[in-house]
Design an enzyme around this catalytic site. Structure first.
Site, PDB file in Angstrom:
ATOM      1  N   HIS A  66       5.160  -2.779  16.623  1.00  0.00           N
ATOM      2  CA  HIS A  66       5.043  -2.027  15.381  1.00  0.00           C
ATOM      3  C   HIS A  66       5.720  -2.756  14.224  1.00  0.00           C
ATOM      4  O   HIS A  66       6.937  -2.949  14.239  1.00  0.00           O
ATOM      5  CB  HIS A  66       5.695  -0.650  15.596  1.00  0.00           C
ATOM      6  CG  HIS A  66       5.542   0.289  14.462  1.00  0.00           C
ATOM      7  ND1 HIS A  66       6.624   0.822  13.782  1.00  0.00           N
ATOM      8  CD2 HIS A  66       4.433   0.810  13.889  1.00  0.00           C
ATOM      9  CE1 HIS A  66       6.184   1.637  12.849  1.00  0.00           C
ATOM     10  NE2 HIS A  66       4.860   1.650  12.878  1.00  0.00           N
ATOM     11  N   GLU A  74       0.973  -4.469  15.129  1.00  0.00           N
ATOM     12  CA  GLU A  74       0.562  -3.568  14.051  1.00  0.00           C
ATOM     13  C   GLU A  74       1.192  -4.060  12.767  1.00  0.00           C
ATOM     14  O   GLU A  74       2.328  -4.574  12.777  1.00  0.00           O
ATOM     15  CB  GLU A  74       1.039  -2.142  14.349  1.00  0.00           C
ATOM     16  CG  GLU A  74       0.533  -1.083  13.385  1.00  0.00           C
ATOM     17  CD  GLU A  74       1.481  -0.713  12.255  1.00  0.00           C
ATOM     18  OE1 GLU A  74       1.111   0.131  11.433  1.00  0.00           O
ATOM     19  OE2 GLU A  74       2.603  -1.282  12.167  1.00  0.00           O
ATOM     20  N   ASP A  90       1.003  -3.257   8.121  1.00  0.00           N
ATOM     21  CA  ASP A  90       0.533  -2.386   7.033  1.00  0.00           C
ATOM     22  C   ASP A  90       0.080  -3.243   5.865  1.00  0.00           C
ATOM     23  O   ASP A  90       0.741  -4.222   5.526  1.00  0.00           O
ATOM     24  CB  ASP A  90       1.686  -1.489   6.558  1.00  0.00           C
ATOM     25  CG  ASP A  90       2.309  -0.709   7.701  1.00  0.00           C
ATOM     26  OD1 ASP A  90       1.695   0.266   8.152  1.00  0.00           O
ATOM     27  OD2 ASP A  90       3.415  -1.098   8.152  1.00  0.00           O
ATOM     28  N   HIS A 146       5.104  -2.084   4.262  1.00  0.00           N
ATOM     29  CA  HIS A 146       4.952  -0.669   4.604  1.00  0.00           C
ATOM     30  C   HIS A 146       5.101   0.250   3.401  1.00  0.00           C
ATOM     31  O   HIS A 146       4.223   1.052   3.102  1.00  0.00           O
ATOM     32  CB  HIS A 146       5.960  -0.273   5.691  1.00  0.00           C
ATOM     33  CG  HIS A 146       5.858   1.173   6.072  1.00  0.00           C
ATOM     34  ND1 HIS A 146       6.560   2.176   5.427  1.00  0.00           N
ATOM     35  CD2 HIS A 146       5.094   1.791   7.008  1.00  0.00           C
ATOM     36  CE1 HIS A 146       6.250   3.339   5.961  1.00  0.00           C
ATOM     37  NE2 HIS A 146       5.362   3.146   6.921  1.00  0.00           N
TER      38      HIS A 146
HETATM   39  O1  G3P Z   1       0.079   3.074  12.930  1.00  0.00           O
HETATM   40  C1  G3P Z   1       1.152   3.749  13.459  1.00  0.00           C
HETATM   41  C2  G3P Z   1       2.301   3.869  12.489  1.00  0.00           C
HETATM   42  O2  G3P Z   1       2.540   2.611  11.928  1.00  0.00           O
HETATM   43  C3  G3P Z   1       2.031   4.860  11.406  1.00  0.00           C
HETATM   44  O3  G3P Z   1       3.171   5.200  10.664  1.00  0.00           O
HETATM   45  O4  G3P Z   1       4.647   5.119   8.733  1.00  0.00           O
HETATM   46  O5  G3P Z   1       5.004   3.543  10.582  1.00  0.00           O
HETATM   47  O6  G3P Z   1       3.072   3.264   9.063  1.00  0.00           O
HETATM   48  P1  G3P Z   1       3.992   4.230   9.723  1.00  0.00           P
HETATM   49 CA    CA Z   2       2.026   1.426   9.989  1.00  0.00          CA
END
Ligand code: G3P
Ligand code: CA
Length: 248
Positions: free
Chosen positions: A6, A33, A35, A48
């Site tokens: 993440h 993952e 953003d 993020h």
């Molecule tokens: O995609 C899962 C997670 O990343 C979603 O929440 O706030 O960490 O972007 P956040």
């Molecule tokens: Ca995310």
């Protein structure tokens, strides 16, 4: 069960930076993952929050700043023990670093549709970066109009429907079916075996964020979870002996 690093190995390196992605890969992760957002001059960047306050201590909104301006800030500033300053990466840089080594879940941050055209740019970058990217990526978002647009622009790409607490599991599953998505992604705190069954009965996976504790991950797997997003990739590796972090 699938483990997805993440924001990279973000417990051990500054989140959403090239160092965090490289570390996750070196820890044996094959799924990451990240953003994405759009800078003022239309560059797809990996970050993020909508501004740099938390990561770089700078009151600068990504939407208001050109990419060259964003490069002035150290987005590792928030991270205790960061090895070195880190610049906000472009999506293209992150994909180039991963190369053929992994699968990437790209989360579009586009609340209230602030980034017009971000979906088109994302697909353009995925298609031009080589390494078969469109087929080794999944696109997710809490902002469902972006997912509708992505599906309209690419009938094949994998989609994950992110459902915030204001969206029922039933509605998220229905949308995922309509978009021919691969998964419904929810906060692990609201996960139940019934939620997993609702997804599985429609051929969907259920992925959970964010789980940083090894025992909790195993428990969720036994309850029917198909995958977790984790800041602590070592929790899925028996050979590592670090303690998992706290879930968030
Ligand atoms: O995609 C899962 C997670 O990343 C979603 O929440 O706030 O960490 O972007 P956040
Ligand atoms: Ca995310």
């Amino acid at each position: 069960m699938e483990y997805i690093a993440h924001r990279g190995a973000s417990a051990y390196a500054p989140e959403n930076t090239l160092d965090a992605f490289e570390l996750a890969l070196s820890m044996g992760m094959s799924s990451l993952e990240l953003d994405i957002q759009l800078s003022a001059d239309g560059e797809l960047v990996v970050h993020h929050d909508l501004d740099l306050k938390r990561t770089a201590g700078a009151d600068v909104k990504i939407a208001d700043c050109g990419y060259a301006g964003l490069l002035r800030y150290d987005v590792a500033a928030h991270f205790p023990g960061a090895k070195r300053p880190q610049r906000i990466p472009t999506l293209a840089q992150a994909l180039a670093l991963v190369g053929g080594r992994g699968f990437v879940n790209v989360e579009i941050k586009n609340d209230r549709g602030i980034y017009a055209g971000i979906e088109h740019k994302l697909l353009e970058v995925l298609r031009t970066c080589g390494n078969g990217w469109p087929r080794r990526a999944a696109v997710s978002s809490f902002y469902h109009p972006s997912l509708e647009t992505v599906r309209r622009l690419d009938p094949e790409i994998k989609i994950g429907v992110l459902a915030s607490s204001s969206v029922s599991i039933g509605d998220a599953v229905a949308l995922a079916v309509r978009l021919r998505a691969e998964s419904v992604n929810i906060n692990a705190r609201r996960f139940t075996p019934e939620a997993a069954r609702a997804a599985h009965s429609r051929g969907l996976k259920m992925l959970l964020y964010t789980v940083n504790d090894r025992r909790r991950a195993r428990e969720l797997e036994s309850m029917g979870a198909d995958g977790i997003f984790t800041n602590n990739p070592d929790i899925c590796q028996d050979g590592w002996n670090k303690t998992g972090g706290t879930d968030d």
